[in-house]
Design a protein around this motif. Structure first.
Motif, short mmCIF file in Angstrom:
data_model
loop_
_atom_site.label_atom_id
_atom_site.label_comp_id
_atom_site.label_asym_id
_atom_site.label_seq_id
_atom_site.Cartn_x
_atom_site.Cartn_y
_atom_site.Cartn_z
N GLY A 56 0.82 -1.21 0.00
CA GLY A 56 0.00 0.00 0.00
C GLY A 56 0.85 1.26 0.00
O GLY A 56 0.57 2.21 -0.74
N LEU A 57 1.91 1.26 0.79
CA LEU A 57 2.78 2.42 0.85
C LEU A 57 3.53 2.62 -0.47
O LEU A 57 3.68 3.76 -0.94
CB LEU A 57 3.76 2.31 2.02
CG LEU A 57 3.13 2.33 3.41
CD1 LEU A 57 4.20 2.12 4.48
CD2 LEU A 57 2.34 3.60 3.66
N LEU A 58 3.99 1.54 -1.09
CA LEU A 58 4.65 1.65 -2.39
C LEU A 58 3.69 2.19 -3.45
O LEU A 58 4.06 3.06 -4.25
CB LEU A 58 5.20 0.30 -2.83
CG LEU A 58 6.44 -0.18 -2.10
CD1 LEU A 58 6.74 -1.64 -2.44
CD2 LEU A 58 7.64 0.69 -2.43
N ALA A 59 2.46 1.68 -3.44
CA ALA A 59 1.47 2.16 -4.41
C ALA A 59 1.19 3.64 -4.22
O ALA A 59 1.15 4.41 -5.19
CB ALA A 59 0.18 1.35 -4.28
N LEU A 60 1.01 4.05 -2.98
CA LEU A 60 0.73 5.47 -2.71
C LEU A 60 1.94 6.35 -3.04
O LEU A 60 1.78 7.46 -3.54
CB LEU A 60 0.31 5.66 -1.25
CG LEU A 60 -1.04 5.06 -0.90
CD1 LEU A 60 -1.29 5.15 0.60
CD2 LEU A 60 -2.16 5.74 -1.68
N GLY A 61 3.13 5.85 -2.76
CA GLY A 61 4.33 6.60 -3.11
C GLY A 61 4.41 6.84 -4.61
O GLY A 61 4.77 7.93 -5.07
N ALA A 62 4.05 5.83 -5.39
CA ALA A 62 4.06 5.97 -6.86
C ALA A 62 3.02 7.00 -7.31
O ALA A 62 3.29 7.80 -8.21
CB ALA A 62 3.79 4.63 -7.52
N VAL A 63 1.86 6.99 -6.68
CA VAL A 63 0.81 7.95 -7.03
C VAL A 63 1.25 9.37 -6.71
O VAL A 63 1.14 10.27 -7.55
CB VAL A 63 -0.51 7.61 -6.31
CG1 VAL A 63 -1.53 8.73 -6.46
CG2 VAL A 63 -1.08 6.29 -6.82
N VAL A 64 1.77 9.59 -5.52
CA VAL A 64 2.22 10.93 -5.12
C VAL A 64 3.37 11.38 -6.02
O VAL A 64 3.39 12.52 -6.49
CB VAL A 64 2.62 10.96 -3.63
CG1 VAL A 64 3.30 12.28 -3.27
CG2 VAL A 64 1.39 10.73 -2.75
N ALA A 65 4.33 10.50 -6.27
CA ALA A 65 5.47 10.86 -7.12
C ALA A 65 5.01 11.23 -8.53
O ALA A 65 5.51 12.20 -9.12
CB ALA A 65 6.47 9.71 -7.17
N THR A 66 4.04 10.49 -9.06
CA THR A 66 3.53 10.80 -10.40
C THR A 66 2.79 12.14 -10.39
O THR A 66 2.91 12.92 -11.33
CB THR A 66 2.61 9.67 -10.91
OG1 THR A 66 3.35 8.45 -10.89
CG2 THR A 66 2.13 9.95 -12.32
N GLY A 67 2.05 12.39 -9.32
CA GLY A 67 1.38 13.68 -9.19
C GLY A 67 2.36 14.84 -9.19
O GLY A 67 2.15 15.87 -9.84
N ILE A 68 3.46 14.66 -8.50
CA ILE A 68 4.49 15.70 -8.45
C ILE A 68 5.16 15.84 -9.81
O ILE A 68 5.32 16.94 -10.34
CB ILE A 68 5.55 15.36 -7.37
CG1 ILE A 68 4.92 15.44 -5.98
CG2 ILE A 68 6.76 16.29 -7.48
CD1 ILE A 68 5.78 14.83 -4.88
N TRP A 69 5.55 14.72 -10.39
CA TRP A 69 6.27 14.72 -11.66
C TRP A 69 5.45 15.35 -12.77
O TRP A 69 5.99 16.05 -13.63
CB TRP A 69 6.66 13.29 -12.01
CG TRP A 69 7.40 13.17 -13.29
CD1 TRP A 69 8.71 13.47 -13.52
CD2 TRP A 69 6.87 12.74 -14.54
NE1 TRP A 69 9.03 13.24 -14.84
CE2 TRP A 69 7.91 12.78 -15.49
CE3 TRP A 69 5.62 12.31 -14.95
CZ2 TRP A 69 7.73 12.43 -16.81
CZ3 TRP A 69 5.44 11.95 -16.27
CH2 TRP A 69 6.49 12.01 -17.18
#
Length: 140
Positions: A56-69
């Motif tokens: 769950g944390l990896l999935a959310l990290g990917a979502v947040v990182a993509t939002g930033i990117w």
């Protein structure tokens, strides 16, 4: 030097948003599973709970990182995208957990907190990663 300081402050703001979303994700998993995650993972060394939380944390990290990117323009736009999509990720990961719970035998929360390894923790982890990938890919 001013540009570097501004970039550092921007990174700090993004970091705060990221930590907030990850914390929300932690509490969502904690709410969906019986017992306390801190006790299950760190005291009882429960592999199932650790797999579910980590995915769950990896999935959310990917979502947040993509939002930033993907953010264009102002810092405020980037923070809103990272936070908004991150919260959406938490909601969708929780919904996927509840859906799997509905369509499989037993109570998923009980199963993934068993002391012995259970394959359902891998199914749940795969669901988390897949939902995170879908949300991240939807960010344009």
């Amino acid at each position: 030097m001013s540009d570097v300081l501004n970039d550092i402050l921007d990174a700090l703001a993004y970091g705060v948003i990221g930590i907030a979303v990850l914390s929300l994700g932690y509490f969502a998993v904690d709410l969906l599973t019986p017992g306390k995650l801190g006790d299950l993972i760190w005291a009882r060394r429960n592999l199932n709970a650790a797999i579910v939380l980590a995915s769950g944390l990896l999935a959310l990290g990917a979502v947040v990182a993509t939002g930033i990117w993907s953010a264009e323009g102002s810092l405020a736009n980037g923070l809103a995208r990272a936070g908004g999509y991150g919260v959406l990720g938490v909601v969708l990961l929780s919904a996927a957990f509840l859906l799997i719970d509905l369509i499989t035998p037993g109570k998923l929360g009980d199963i993934v907190t068993e002391d012995r390894f259970h394959p359902a923790s891998l199914v749940t982890a795969s669901s988390h990663l897949a939902v995170g990938a879908v949300v991240a890919a939807s960010i344009t």
